[in-house]
Write a protein that holds these residues in place. Structure first.
Motif, PDB file in Angstrom:
ATOM      1  N   LYS A   1     -17.449   4.102  14.221  1.00 31.43           N
ATOM      2  CA  LYS A   1     -17.598   4.145  15.585  1.00 31.43           C
ATOM      3  C   LYS A   1     -15.939   4.540  16.413  1.00 31.43           C
ATOM      4  CE  LYS A   1     -18.788   2.339  20.245  1.00 31.43           C
ATOM      5  NZ  LYS A   1     -19.737   1.134  20.417  1.00 31.43           N
ATOM      6  N   ASP A   2     -14.452   3.883  15.404  1.00 28.35           N
ATOM      7  CA  ASP A   2     -13.968   3.956  16.814  1.00 28.35           C
ATOM      8  C   ASP A   2     -12.775   4.927  15.839  1.00 28.35           C
ATOM      9  OD1 ASP A   2     -14.383   1.800  18.040  1.00 28.35           O
ATOM     10  OD2 ASP A   2     -13.332   0.135  17.174  1.00 28.35           O
ATOM     11  N   ASN A   3     -13.012   5.288  14.281  1.00 32.25           N
ATOM     12  CA  ASN A   3     -11.753   6.052  13.403  1.00 32.25           C
ATOM     13  C   ASN A   3     -12.555   7.294  13.150  1.00 32.25           C
ATOM     14  OD1 ASN A   3      -9.570   3.720  13.327  1.00 32.25           O
ATOM     15  ND2 ASN A   3     -11.185   2.686  13.232  1.00 32.25           N
ATOM     16  N   LEU A   4     -14.288   7.280  13.393  1.00 31.76           N
ATOM     17  CA  LEU A   4     -14.277   8.855  12.625  1.00 31.76           C
ATOM     18  C   LEU A   4     -13.980   9.864  13.995  1.00 31.76           C
ATOM     19  CD1 LEU A   4     -15.899  10.585  10.956  1.00 31.76           C
ATOM     20  CD2 LEU A   4     -17.925   9.823  11.573  1.00 31.76           C
ATOM     21  N   PRO A   5     -13.242  10.650  13.340  1.00 29.27           N
ATOM     22  CA  PRO A   5     -13.141  11.673  15.121  1.00 29.27           C
ATOM     23  C   PRO A   5     -14.326  12.716  15.810  1.00 29.27           C
ATOM     24  CG  PRO A   5     -11.607  11.974  13.185  1.00 29.27           C
ATOM     25  CD  PRO A   5     -12.464  10.920  12.765  1.00 29.27           C
ATOM     26  N   LYS A   6     -13.724  12.740  16.192  1.00 28.81           N
ATOM     27  CA  LYS A   6     -15.559  13.489  17.277  1.00 28.81           C
ATOM     28  C   LYS A   6     -15.608  14.386  16.645  1.00 28.81           C
ATOM     29  CE  LYS A   6     -17.364  14.441  21.769  1.00 28.81           C
ATOM     30  NZ  LYS A   6     -17.206  14.091  22.873  1.00 28.81           N
TER      31      LYS A   6
ATOM     32  N   GLU B   1     -18.664  -4.204  10.341  1.00 26.98           N
ATOM     33  CA  GLU B   1     -17.156  -4.173  10.486  1.00 26.98           C
ATOM     34  C   GLU B   1     -17.164  -3.272  10.374  1.00 26.98           C
ATOM     35  OE1 GLU B   1     -13.054  -5.213   7.943  1.00 26.98           O
ATOM     36  OE2 GLU B   1     -15.232  -6.083   7.331  1.00 26.98           O
ATOM     37  N   VAL B   2     -17.985  -2.489   9.109  1.00 25.21           N
ATOM     38  CA  VAL B   2     -17.440  -0.568   8.418  1.00 25.21           C
ATOM     39  C   VAL B   2     -18.159  -0.329   9.871  1.00 25.21           C
ATOM     40  CG1 VAL B   2     -19.213   1.138   7.157  1.00 25.21           C
ATOM     41  CG2 VAL B   2     -17.991  -0.980   6.582  1.00 25.21           C
ATOM     42  N   ARG B   3     -19.737  -0.758  10.483  1.00 26.03           N
ATOM     43  CA  ARG B   3     -19.906   0.337  11.851  1.00 26.03           C
ATOM     44  C   ARG B   3     -18.920   0.534  12.862  1.00 26.03           C
ATOM     45  NH1 ARG B   3     -25.892  -1.468  12.033  1.00 26.03           N
ATOM     46  NH2 ARG B   3     -26.782  -0.465  10.443  1.00 26.03           N
ATOM     47  N   ARG B   4     -17.715  -0.736  13.143  1.00 27.88           N
ATOM     48  CA  ARG B   4     -16.972  -0.619  14.443  1.00 27.88           C
ATOM     49  C   ARG B   4     -15.760   0.224  13.581  1.00 27.88           C
ATOM     50  NH1 ARG B   4     -18.166  -6.652  14.205  1.00 27.88           N
ATOM     51  NH2 ARG B   4     -16.308  -6.284  12.657  1.00 27.88           N
ATOM     52  N   PHE B   5     -15.233  -0.076  12.402  1.00 28.33           N
ATOM     53  CA  PHE B   5     -13.873   1.161  12.771  1.00 28.33           C
ATOM     54  C   PHE B   5     -15.114   2.523  12.185  1.00 28.33           C
ATOM     55  CE2 PHE B   5     -13.092   3.969   9.297  1.00 28.33           C
ATOM     56  CZ  PHE B   5     -11.349   3.519   9.409  1.00 28.33           C
TER      57      PHE B   5
ATOM     58  N   CYS C   1     -21.504   5.671   6.511  1.00 38.11           N
ATOM     59  CA  CYS C   1     -20.774   6.857   6.695  1.00 38.11           C
ATOM     60  C   CYS C   1     -22.083   7.748   6.542  1.00 38.11           C
ATOM     61  CB  CYS C   1     -20.108   6.745   5.486  1.00 38.11           C
ATOM     62  SG  CYS C   1     -18.013   6.076   5.690  1.00 38.11           S
ATOM     63  N   ALA C   2     -22.731   7.865   6.197  1.00 36.00           N
ATOM     64  CA  ALA C   2     -23.809   8.951   5.545  1.00 36.00           C
ATOM     65  C   ALA C   2     -24.295   9.067   7.547  1.00 36.00           C
ATOM     66  CB  ALA C   2     -25.127   9.286   4.784  1.00 36.00           C
ATOM     67  N   LEU C   3     -24.713   7.665   7.752  1.00 38.22           N
ATOM     68  CA  LEU C   3     -25.534   7.757   9.322  1.00 38.22           C
ATOM     69  C   LEU C   3     -24.524   7.897  10.474  1.00 38.22           C
ATOM     70  CD1 LEU C   3     -27.160   4.233   8.789  1.00 38.22           C
ATOM     71  CD2 LEU C   3     -28.264   6.804   8.476  1.00 38.22           C
ATOM     72  N   ALA C   4     -23.237   7.415  10.189  1.00 39.83           N
ATOM     73  CA  ALA C   4     -22.504   8.210  11.100  1.00 39.83           C
ATOM     74  C   ALA C   4     -21.829  10.014  11.274  1.00 39.83           C
ATOM     75  CB  ALA C   4     -21.385   7.048  10.771  1.00 39.83           C
TER      76      ALA C   4
END
Length: 395
Positions: A21-26, A15-19, A81-84
Motif C-alpha cells: 500500500k505504501d510503496n507500490l507506485p500508483k 506487513e506485506v499488505r502495508r508495504f 503482490c498479485a492482488l495489489a
C-alpha cells in the motif's frame, strides 16, 4: 490437518499488505490492474523497490541476499503482490538461472551474477527451445565448439520470452555428439551484447511482441561462462525446469484473477439478474475455486520437500496451466460478446479510439489467446504426463 494460517503468518500478510500500500507506485498499480502491458522500466523500477526493502527474491535464502522466507510466506507474498496489482518479477533470473548458479556455479559466478539478478540490473532470458527441439529438448542442435579460452556458438533458439529486453541469456548448447543426446549438452551464460547475436521478434495471436527468435553466428563466449561441467548441462536443465514448473502453478496470479472474475460476475447483467446468480455459471466458478485451493496445498507440499522440486513439479505445471486456461476462458464468457472485439492497441493508455464494452472486455480476448500457450511452454503437458508416469508412478 489444520489448513488455517497461523497468527504469525497472518501478521506477515498484514506487513506485506502495508508495504504494498505504501510503496507500490500508483502508475504501476493502475496499469497492471487494467491489464495493460507492463514495460521494462516499470518492471525494473518495482524490482529496485523490493531490492531496497530486502524482498527482491522471495524464494532465495539469506546467504544470497534473500529474505529466507518459509514456503508459506513465499505464497502469501506472491498472492498479496498479485492482488495489489504489482507486476510479475523476472522469473528467468530470480527463479530459473539463479538456483542453477547457487547450486552448480562456482564462487566467482555466484559473486558476479547473483547480486545483479537480485537488484534487477541484469535482465535474463532463456535459450532452451529450438526449431525442432521443443518438447524433445535433447535433440537441440545449437553448437558450442571450444577454441582456446572461448566457446564459439552457432545456432538458433526460439520462443525466447522477453528476449528483446534481455542483456543475458542462459543457453543449452551441444558440446559433444558422443553417447546419448542428453550426454553432450552444456549450460552456458551468454552476454546478449556479444557480436553475432541477432534477436528477431515473433508477434503472437494477441498482437503482442513477447517472444523472439535468437540467432547465434560465431558468437564467442568465455569458457568461464560455463556452469558446472562440460556435457553435464542436461542435469542442470532438469533442475531448472523443476523450479520453472513449480512457478507455473501461478497460485497467487490465479487467486487474484479469480477475485477479478467474481467481481465481473457480480456486475455483469444476465437477463433481469446479474451473472453470479446464474446457477450453472456459479457452479463452474465454484469448481475452479476448489481446484485452485487443491493446487495451492499441493504447491506447499512440493515446496516443503527438503529435496526441492522433483518430478512432482510436473503435476503442478499441468494443473496450474489447466486452471489458468479455464479461468481466462470463463472470463471471456463472463464478459460476453464485447470480449470478441479485441483491439490490441486499446491496451495502451493513449489509445485514441473508443474502447468496446466494459473495461474488462478490452483485454479479455487477448488474455485468452495468450494463455493458450501455458500448456505448451515449460515442457508440454503431454510430456509432463509421461514424466509423471515414468518417474512418479513407475510405469
Amino acid at each position: 490437518m489444520d489448513l488455517n494460517y497461523t497468527p504469525e503468518q497472518e501478521a506477515f500478510r498484514e506487513e506485506v499488505r502495508r508495504f504494498l500500500k505504501d510503496n507500490l507506485p500508483k502508475d504501476i498499480r493502475e496499469r497492471v490492474k487494467k491489464r495493460l502491458r507492463p514495460d521494462k522500466a516499470m518492471t525494473q523500477r518495482w524490482q529496485k523497490i523490493l531490492f531496497d526493502k530486502g524482498w527482491g527474491a522471495s524464494t532465495w535464502p539469506r546467504e544470497y541476499g534473500g529474505p529466507g522466507w518459509s514456503p508459506v510466506e513465499q505464497l502469501i507474498f506472491e498472492e498479496e503482490c498479485a492482488l495489489a496489482g504489482a507486476p510479475r518479477q523476472l522469473d528467468f533470473g530470480l527463479r530459473m538461472v539463479a538456483p542453477v548458479i547457487m547450486t552448480f556455479g562456482n564462487e566467482e559466478q555466484k559473486e558476479r551474477y547473483l547480486p545483479r539478478i537480485l537488484s534487477g540490473e541484469d535482465w535474463w532470458c532463456q535459450g532452451y527451445s529450438e526449431p525442432g527441439a521443443g518438447s524433445d529438448l535433447a535433440s537441440l542442435k545449437t553448437r558450442a565448439v571450444r577454441e582456446g579460452d572461448h566457446y564459439v556458438v552457432n545456432g538458433q533458439k526460439t520462443w525466447t520470452t522477453l528476449g528483446q529486453h534481455a542483456n543475458w541469456i542462459f543457453c543449452l548448447v551441444r558440446t559433444s555428439n558422443e553417447g546419448k543426446p542428453q550426454e553432450g549438452i552444456s549450460f552456458l551464460l551468454i552476454d546478449m551484447n556479444t557480436p553475432g547475436i541477432e534477436v528477431r521478434p515473433i508477434t503472437m495471436l494477441d498482437g503482442e511482441h513477447e517472444i523472439n527468435e535468437v540467432y547465434f553466428d560465431n558468437v564467442k563466449v568465455p569458457v568461464e561462462n560455463l556452469v558446472g561441467e562440460e556435457n553435464k548441462g542436461w542435469t542442470y536443465a532438469k533442475f531448472l525446469l523443476g523450479h520453472e514448473r513449480t512457478g507455473l502453478a501461478n497460485v497467487g496470479q490465479w487467486k487474484a484473477m479469480m477475485k477479478r472474475l467474481r467481481d465481473i460476475a457480480e456486475e455483469q447483467p444476465d437477463g433481469d439478474r446479474v451473472l453470479i446468480e446464474n446457477t450453472r455459471f456459479r457452479d463452474r466458478l465454484a469448481q475452479l475455486e476448489i481446484e485452485l485451493c487443491a493446487l495451492e496445498l499441493t504447491v506447499l507440499r512440493v515446496l516443503t520437500d527438503e529435496n526441492g522440486p522433483g518430478p512432482q513439479a510436473s503435476i503442478l505445471k499441468i494443473r496450474g496451466t489447466e486452471i489458468g486456461q479455464a479461468l481466462f476462458e470463463l472470463v471471456m464468457e463472463a464478459v460476453g460478446p464485447d470480449a470478441l472485439a479485441y483491439i490490441p492497441d486499446a491496451l495502451e493508455p493513449d489509445y485514441p479510439g473508443s474502447r468496446v464494452g466494459s473495461p474488462d472486455a478490452t483485454p479479455a480476448a487477448g488474455d485468452y489467446f495468450n494463455m493458450r500457450k501455458l500448456s505448451i511452454f515449460g515442457g508440454s503437458n503431454e510430456i509432463q504426463r509421461n514424466i509423471i508416469a515414468q518417474r512418479v508412478l513407475g510405469l
